[in-house]
Motif scaffolding. Structure first.
Motif, short mmCIF file in Angstrom:
data_model
loop_
_atom_site.label_atom_id
_atom_site.label_comp_id
_atom_site.label_asym_id
_atom_site.label_seq_id
_atom_site.Cartn_x
_atom_site.Cartn_y
_atom_site.Cartn_z
N LEU A 259 0.82 -1.36 -0.10
CA LEU A 259 -0.09 -0.06 -0.01
C LEU A 259 0.82 1.19 -0.01
O LEU A 259 0.71 2.07 -0.85
CB LEU A 259 -0.96 -0.11 1.10
N LEU B 19 0.85 4.08 -2.85
CA LEU B 19 0.46 5.59 -2.69
C LEU B 19 1.85 6.32 -2.71
O LEU B 19 1.28 7.61 -2.65
CB LEU B 19 0.26 5.60 -1.05
N HIS C 260 -6.26 6.19 7.15
CA HIS C 260 -7.70 5.85 6.60
C HIS C 260 -7.75 4.59 5.99
O HIS C 260 -8.67 4.04 6.20
CB HIS C 260 -7.76 7.17 5.64
N ALA C 261 -6.51 4.28 5.07
CA ALA C 261 -6.54 2.92 4.51
C ALA C 261 -6.81 1.83 5.48
O ALA C 261 -7.47 0.85 5.48
CB ALA C 261 -5.52 2.90 3.62
N MET D 35 -1.08 6.27 6.49
CA MET D 35 -2.48 5.28 6.05
C MET D 35 -3.35 4.91 6.95
O MET D 35 -3.94 3.97 6.81
CB MET D 35 -1.15 3.97 5.62
#
Length: 131
Positions: free
Chosen positions: A7, A11, A24-25, A22
């Protein structure tokens, strides 16, 4: 399972970024797992020789709602189990809550509990092998 290294790469995050970039993810992964009725596993901790950092990240993962953590080294097994297993205090609280529950909303130990709290306590006891 949270593939946080992948991720971060996708990103295009700068190397060495903390997990806050990260957040939110990470929470979306937990939400998606809950919506799908499956367990959510936090991503790996890359610094194999940093036991304190691993323990802190595992504790954070549990606070965020993950059920466990993906491991990349045998030295991470025991601290992971310690972070995600219910503590003796949590087990005792869950046992007391279940014993006191009479159904519906009620007062217990200075707070309001209802069926969802009883279900969570029973799930914790089951996970601890105390069902």
């Amino acid at each position: 399972m949270a593939g946080l290294n992948d991720l971060a790469h996708e990103l295009k995050l700068p190397g060495g970024m903390d997990r806050g970039a990260m957040s939110h993810a990470i929470q979306a992964i937990v939400l998606a797992a809950r919506a799908g009725g499956v367990w959510a596993f936090d991503g790996v901790y890359n610094a194999i020789d940093d036991a304190a950092g691993f323990a802190a990240e595992a504790a954070e993962g549990r606070r965020l709602g993950f059920d466990g953590k993906t491991l990349i080294h045998p030295s991470q097994v025991d601290p992971c189990n310690a972070a995600f297993a219910p503590s003796p205090h949590e087990i005792a609280e869950a046992e007391a809550l279940v014993a006191a529950a009479t159904g519906g909303a009620q007062r217990h130990d200075g707070r309001m509990i209802e069926d969802m709290h009883v279900a969570a306590a029973r799930a914790l006891l089951e996970r601890a092998g105390r069902s």
